[in-house]
Design an enzyme around this catalytic site. Structure first.
Site, PDB file in Angstrom:
ATOM      1  N   GLY A   1       1.007  -1.244   0.140  1.00  0.00           N
ATOM      2  CA  GLY A   1       0.062   0.074   0.058  1.00  0.00           C
ATOM      3  C   GLY A   1       0.926   1.205  -0.024  1.00  0.00           C
ATOM      4  O   GLY A   1       2.017   1.169  -0.074  1.00  0.00           O
TER       5      GLY A   1
ATOM      6  N   ASP B   1     -14.921  -0.908   3.468  1.00  0.00           N
ATOM      7  CA  ASP B   1     -14.031  -1.190   2.324  1.00  0.00           C
ATOM      8  C   ASP B   1     -14.284  -2.574   2.094  1.00  0.00           C
ATOM      9  O   ASP B   1     -13.272  -3.392   1.706  1.00  0.00           O
ATOM     10  CB  ASP B   1     -12.922  -0.734   2.612  1.00  0.00           C
ATOM     11  CG  ASP B   1     -11.878  -0.999   1.090  1.00  0.00           C
ATOM     12  OD1 ASP B   1     -12.487  -0.712   0.053  1.00  0.00           O
ATOM     13  OD2 ASP B   1     -10.587  -0.887   1.342  1.00  0.00           O
TER      14      ASP B   1
END
Length: 299
Positions: free
Chosen positions: A21, A140
């Site tokens: 990420g 999410d």
């Protein structure tokens, strides 16, 4: 042995990178002396020390995972701070994530069996039921954040490979704990736009039923082998318009029951107040699974 003593004698041997990420990296790692393989998420704090929101997301992930104990939710095994790094030891998904079943069936021009889809629906809604009962929103939900266990790698038949699979919801970096009546809704726009509810796309207040929309988008993707609002273009404005108007293609097959079509349509609905709650969804998916198994056994 106390947790502090366990941490002091813990030795982590890195294997390979599982994902990256902006501020973190997830590794497959072996932990000694337990000889346990885990997913080790390392957040590089020196890169986010001046970003209070990102720091808060990291703390959220740990605190919310510690509150959850469910067979369909990834477990947080341990965590510690050291050398400007936050290390989070997580249960390792042995079969990757749910994108794998979609890609495997897409590549072989094969649709996923309805009993497998209902099974995933039961497990996912069971995880959400536990979360929402604990006052935690995920925010999410998408195939990349749903992890796979019990995959029969040696089977060539797609049905045999996937029919007994277990799934677990993970990646709680964007999750939020709704703790009191003054904090009953959210406005922040986090997560993946492709699975995001209309109210979130419009920066409006949203609540637990926003997770319901995202979950149904995942179920649709298992049926159609692509997300309901997928476009072969990078036109975000067009995608946003389709989401806020709830326009998505009908399920492209007549081999699925009308029950699964109605279920998806009842959840991917623009008026969030009209969506079923997670208790209703759990009951519908359980009935759908039972009926699909009866069909399999009688055929």
């Amino acid at each position: 042995m106390s947790e502090l003593e366990r941490q002091s004698c813990r030795r982590v041997i890195f294997d390979r990178v599982l994902g990256k990420g902006t501020f973190s990296t997830v590794y497959k790692a072996l932990v000694e002396p337990d000889n346990e393989h885990i997913a080790l998420k390392i957040v590089h704090l020196q890169n986010i020390v001046h970003d209070p929101k990102t720091v808060r997301d990291c703390v959220n992930e740990i605190s919310n995972l510690k509150k959850l104990n469910h067979s369909n939710i990834i477990r947080c095994l341990w965590w510690d701070f050291s050398d400007f790094e936050l290390k989070i030891g997580l249960e390792l998904a042995t079969g990757g994530d749910l994108r794998r079943i979609i890609h495997e069936h897409y590549d072989k021009f094969s649709l996923i069996k309805e009993s497998i889809i209902w099974s995933c629906g039961v497990q996912l809604s069971s995880a959400l039921y536990h979360m929402h009962k604990s006052r935690i929103m995920h925010r999410d939900i998408k195939p990349a954040n749903i992890f796979v266990y019990g995959l029969k790698e040696e089977e060539n038949s797609l049905y045999e490979r996937w029919r007994g699979v277990k799934i677990k919801l993970g990646d709680f970096g964007f999750s939020k704990n709704i703790t009191n009546s003054l904090d009953m809704t959210c406005r922040s726009v986090l997560g993946s736009p492709l699975y995001m509810s209309p109210e979130r796309m419009l920066h409006q207040k949203y609540y637990f039923d926003s997770d319901i929309w995202s979950m149904a988008c995942v179920i649709y993707e298992l049926v159609a082998l692509q997300a309901p609002f997928h476009l072969n273009t990078l036109d975000m404005n067009l995608m946003t318009k389709r989401i806020i108007h709830g326009f998505y293609p009908p399920i492209p097959s007549d081999i699925y029951s009308i029950k699964i079509t109605k279920f998806i349509d009842s959840c991917i609905i623009v008026d969030h107040k009209s969506r079923p709650n997670i208790s209703q969804i759990l009951r519908v998916t359980q009935r759908g699974l039972a009926e699909s198994w009866n069909t399999v056994l009688s055929s």
